[in-house]
Structure formats: structure tokens, C-alpha cells
Design a protein around this motif. Sequence first.
Motif, mmCIF file in Angstrom:
data_model
loop_
_atom_site.group_PDB
_atom_site.id
_atom_site.type_symbol
_atom_site.label_atom_id
_atom_site.label_comp_id
_atom_site.label_asym_id
_atom_site.label_seq_id
_atom_site.Cartn_x
_atom_site.Cartn_y
_atom_site.Cartn_z
ATOM 1 N N GLU A 13 -59.479 -9.536 -70.761
ATOM 2 C CA GLU A 13 -58.200 -9.679 -71.463
ATOM 3 C C GLU A 13 -58.198 -8.906 -72.779
ATOM 4 N N THR A 14 -59.306 -8.980 -73.519
ATOM 5 C CA THR A 14 -59.403 -8.240 -74.777
ATOM 6 C C THR A 14 -59.282 -6.744 -74.533
ATOM 7 N N LYS A 15 -59.983 -6.248 -73.526
ATOM 8 C CA LYS A 15 -59.927 -4.828 -73.202
ATOM 9 C C LYS A 15 -58.507 -4.410 -72.823
ATOM 10 N N GLN A 16 -57.872 -5.207 -71.971
ATOM 11 C CA GLN A 16 -56.517 -4.885 -71.515
ATOM 12 C C GLN A 16 -55.524 -4.884 -72.673
ATOM 13 N N ASN A 17 -55.633 -5.885 -73.543
ATOM 14 C CA ASN A 17 -54.713 -5.978 -74.674
ATOM 15 C C ASN A 17 -54.922 -4.839 -75.666
ATOM 16 N N ALA A 18 -56.186 -4.469 -75.886
ATOM 17 C CA ALA A 18 -56.485 -3.368 -76.806
ATOM 18 C C ALA A 18 -55.917 -2.057 -76.272
ATOM 19 N N VAL A 19 -56.109 -1.814 -74.978
ATOM 20 C CA VAL A 19 -55.576 -0.604 -74.354
ATOM 21 C C VAL A 19 -54.049 -0.614 -74.394
ATOM 22 N N ALA A 20 -53.467 -1.761 -74.106
ATOM 23 C CA ALA A 20 -52.009 -1.879 -74.112
ATOM 24 C C ALA A 20 -51.440 -1.566 -75.495
ATOM 25 N N ASP A 21 -52.079 -2.108 -76.526
ATOM 26 C CA ASP A 21 -51.605 -1.869 -77.894
ATOM 27 C C ASP A 21 -51.680 -0.395 -78.253
ATOM 28 N N TYR A 22 -52.765 0.259 -77.861
ATOM 29 C CA TYR A 22 -52.915 1.669 -78.208
ATOM 30 C C TYR A 22 -51.889 2.528 -77.468
ATOM 31 N N LEU A 23 -51.764 2.309 -76.165
ATOM 32 C CA LEU A 23 -50.844 3.124 -75.370
ATOM 33 C C LEU A 23 -49.379 2.894 -75.724
ATOM 34 N N SER A 24 -49.077 1.728 -76.269
ATOM 35 C CA SER A 24 -47.695 1.452 -76.666
ATOM 36 C C SER A 24 -47.430 1.852 -78.121
ATOM 37 N N GLY A 25 -48.424 2.494 -78.751
ATOM 38 C CA GLY A 25 -48.236 3.013 -80.098
ATOM 39 C C GLY A 25 -48.312 1.985 -81.206
ATOM 40 N N LYS A 26 -49.009 0.881 -80.983
ATOM 41 C CA LYS A 26 -49.089 -0.175 -81.995
ATOM 42 C C LYS A 26 -50.203 0.046 -83.015
ATOM 43 N N GLY A 27 -50.882 1.163 -82.924
ATOM 44 C CA GLY A 27 -51.931 1.445 -83.895
ATOM 45 C C GLY A 27 -52.801 2.603 -83.459
ATOM 46 N N THR A 28 -53.552 3.136 -84.401
ATOM 47 C CA THR A 28 -54.506 4.196 -84.098
ATOM 48 C C THR A 28 -55.748 3.576 -83.463
ATOM 49 N N LEU A 29 -56.672 4.417 -83.021
ATOM 50 C CA LEU A 29 -57.914 3.915 -82.438
ATOM 51 C C LEU A 29 -58.635 2.988 -83.403
ATOM 52 N N ARG A 30 -58.741 3.391 -84.667
ATOM 53 C CA ARG A 30 -59.459 2.573 -85.646
ATOM 54 C C ARG A 30 -58.699 1.281 -85.976
ATOM 55 N N GLU A 31 -57.381 1.343 -85.989
ATOM 56 C CA GLU A 31 -56.598 0.139 -86.261
ATOM 57 C C GLU A 31 -56.753 -0.886 -85.134
ATOM 58 N N ILE A 32 -56.747 -0.388 -83.898
ATOM 59 C CA ILE A 32 -56.934 -1.282 -82.744
ATOM 60 C C ILE A 32 -58.363 -1.807 -82.742
ATOM 61 N N GLN A 33 -59.314 -0.962 -83.106
ATOM 62 C CA GLN A 33 -60.717 -1.364 -83.180
ATOM 63 C C GLN A 33 -60.887 -2.525 -84.145
#
Length: 232
Positions: free
Chosen positions: A67-87
Motif C-alpha cells: 500500500e505504501t509503495k502504491q500510494n507513493a507511486v500514485a502521488d508522484y505520477l499525479s504530480g503531488k510532489g517531487t521524488l524527494r518530497e514523496i520520499q
Amino acid sequence: MGQHSKYSFEMKLDAVTKYLEGSCSTESIARSLGTNGTRIVEWVTLYQSLGIEGLKTTPKLRIYSAETKQNAVADYLSGKGTLREIQKKYGIRSDKQLRNWIMKYNGHEKLKTSGTGGTSVMTKGRKTSYEERVEIVTYCIEHGMDYAQAAEKYQVSYQQIYQWTRKYQSNGVEGLIDKRGKRKSETEMSELEKLRAENKLLQAEKRRAQLEVAFLKNSTKSKGGGSKPDTK
């Protein structure tokens, strides 16, 4: 993932503190430690996402749920943050891990919980042949240095894979030869056998590099109109 570091916890904490206080720039801190600014930024990101514990070198594997992996990927692909922000948001130790999850998702590969079903990965090692070690390190390189996944697939320990990969990165195929005892079949391998093994590993590195380039080219497009992973 655990790893040996020539930079102690105290050195990292001091560098992060100086940066956050604004007393030194990343470049000046990096020069004083003989490293680069990118590494300093990585330490700051780890501190901001995981606290002081994020700066400690540990052999323990950090477990991430599907779930964490899916949510992190979803946030990045939907433009909710940069790689470091999602990290930072999800407490991911490395942006390389996040990039690997995104590439797996874009390649239609299911994102699974780290380790073996969410439990700790195999810790007991086993004897392996030179050919097995070459195959295992090749697999590990092609799968974004996912030591846990490789350990589960080949039923060897996480630490064994980590050590083999480090030895290959430092000494090439020679690093994968077990020189203990009287293993004549390994220590006296022909140059042709070594070249074949080296070519196999270099091809794995090349394929991985191609995936990285494809990821960087497609990441901007994905953020603009990429679909969101199904997190049901």
C-alpha cells in the motif's frame, strides 16, 4: 538497505545541522567531507523523513508495504510532489527505491510488500557456486538493487547478496570468486569463463541504465497525464 559508510552518524548529523541552521551551504559542507552536494541533500532528506534514525547505518532491512509503495507511486505520477518530497512524505530511505517502484509500475509489474510477505527476509546464508553468484548479482542489478527480492527468489541471505554486489562493484567479476580453501574450480577459472561472466553482468548494467534513462524521459509525461495505480 544496510550499508557500510565511511561517514559516521556524528558526521552526518553535524552536516545536516549546519545545513538546516543555514550556517553552511551544501557545497561547503560537501567539500569539507570530501563528498558532493547531492549526498548532503540525501542526508537532509533522510533526517526530515525518518528523523535521527535515518542517519544511522544499519544492516536491518526497512519494510515497505504494498500500500505504501502504491500510494507513493500514485502521488508522484499525479504530480503531488517531487521524488524527494514523496520520499520524505512516506519515509522512504532512498529516492532510488521510489524510482524503482515507479519503473515497476510503468512496466505493469505488481508492487509487493518488501521482504517475504512483509516478514523479515532470509538471514541464513548458504553455499553457492560462482555461476550462481553471477546470476544472482545480475538479477539484483537488473531489479534496482532490490536485495530483499533477490534473497527471496534465490533463497540466500540478504547480507550475502549485499556483499557479493559490493565486491562486484569494487573488483569486477574477480570479486565473486570464492578464494577460501582449495576451490580449484573457481580460483583457476579460464579467462574465457571470466569474460563470459563479465559480459553477462555488464549487459545487466546496460539494461538497467536504459531503464533509468527511459524513466527520466517519461517521468515528466507521466506527471502530466499518467494514470494512477489501482490502490484497492
